[in-house]
Design an enzyme around this catalytic site. Sequence first.
Site, mmCIF file in Angstrom:
data_model
loop_
_atom_site.group_PDB
_atom_site.id
_atom_site.type_symbol
_atom_site.label_atom_id
_atom_site.label_comp_id
_atom_site.label_asym_id
_atom_site.label_seq_id
_atom_site.Cartn_x
_atom_site.Cartn_y
_atom_site.Cartn_z
ATOM 1 N N GLY A 6 -45.931 -6.937 -26.138
ATOM 2 C CA GLY A 6 -45.743 -6.828 -24.190
ATOM 3 C C GLY A 6 -45.243 -5.234 -24.036
ATOM 4 C CG ASN A 7 -45.896 -4.334 -20.731
ATOM 5 O OD1 ASN A 7 -45.827 -4.702 -20.109
ATOM 6 N ND2 ASN A 7 -47.399 -4.491 -20.966
ATOM 7 N NE ARG A 8 -38.636 -1.025 -20.741
ATOM 8 C CZ ARG A 8 -37.160 -0.133 -19.917
ATOM 9 N NH1 ARG A 8 -37.435 0.556 -20.833
ATOM 10 N NH2 ARG A 8 -36.537 0.132 -19.193
ATOM 11 C CB SER A 9 -45.138 -4.076 -16.164
ATOM 12 O OG SER A 9 -45.970 -4.935 -14.455
ATOM 13 C CB ALA A 45 -48.408 -3.207 -17.927
#
Length: 259
Positions: free
Chosen positions: A72-75, A139
């Site tokens: 995943g990512n931090r968006s 993102a």
Amino acid sequence: VHTLRDRGFLIMEPATGALTSGDVGKGRFPDTTEILAEFARLTERKMDLVGKKVLITAGGTREAIDPIRFIGNRSSGKQGYAIARDAVARGAEVTLIAANVQLPDISGVHTIRVESAAQMFGELKTEFPKSHILAMTAAVADARPLQMANSKIKKSDYTNIELAQNPDLLAEISSMKTNQVVIAFAAETSHDESQALQKLAAKGADILYLNDVSSGEIFDQETTFGEIFLASGSRIKVAKTTKDTLAHQLLDQALLQLG
Ligand code: CTP
């Protein structure tokens, strides 16, 4: 009417046209868009997106490794939600494709929740042709595990993950453009203008907002700073401001390009 006006009521003039009596003249209920425009004038709120469909992606996609883990990512989705709020306030019909966002639904916005890039792509293909403006704030994970394990991978086997590349959703969707205006976002760890211009072209976007997230000051924050690049070659510096203000500015630009 005079008495009401004297008491401070604001009265809209009736519209002119065919009346129920069979006569033609002043006395028609004004058109809904006229009422909304009048309201906007009085409240100084722009209703300049009435009749426009705005599609927004927000958040960060998750690509499953096994039933428990994901890439995943931090968006946070905050910028996309800010655009959705502004668009609906300006009268647009808004669809928001939200990936793993922990924010409350926005009243009046049609929200579609997705998890992975593949699901987001599916929804985009359905929604994009019906839209006038696309704001691609999400993102999107650039890669996914080649295979998702059906059961939890034990730590002794959890040594490497083979990846497969995800499609570039924006580039693919932009190739389906008829006359939509597309807004792209680039979160970089430096203010790289040449890369921003390259991305703008490669993704077939009309507007690109570049922000440098290296300071950690943008993810999950209410504020942002960066630069807007237009396909026409113009640029607009954005000094530290709220994501709501940036949303407004980006929609202004999109509307200008929509003509
Ligand atoms: N984007 C997309 N599909 C992807 C990756 C990105 O649609 N697989 C979109 C994002 O929503 C964003 C824009 O493309 O609007 C730019 O995303 P960014 O991550 O900066 O670009 P990448 O193409 O991933 O470039 P790179 O990782 O090489 O910097």
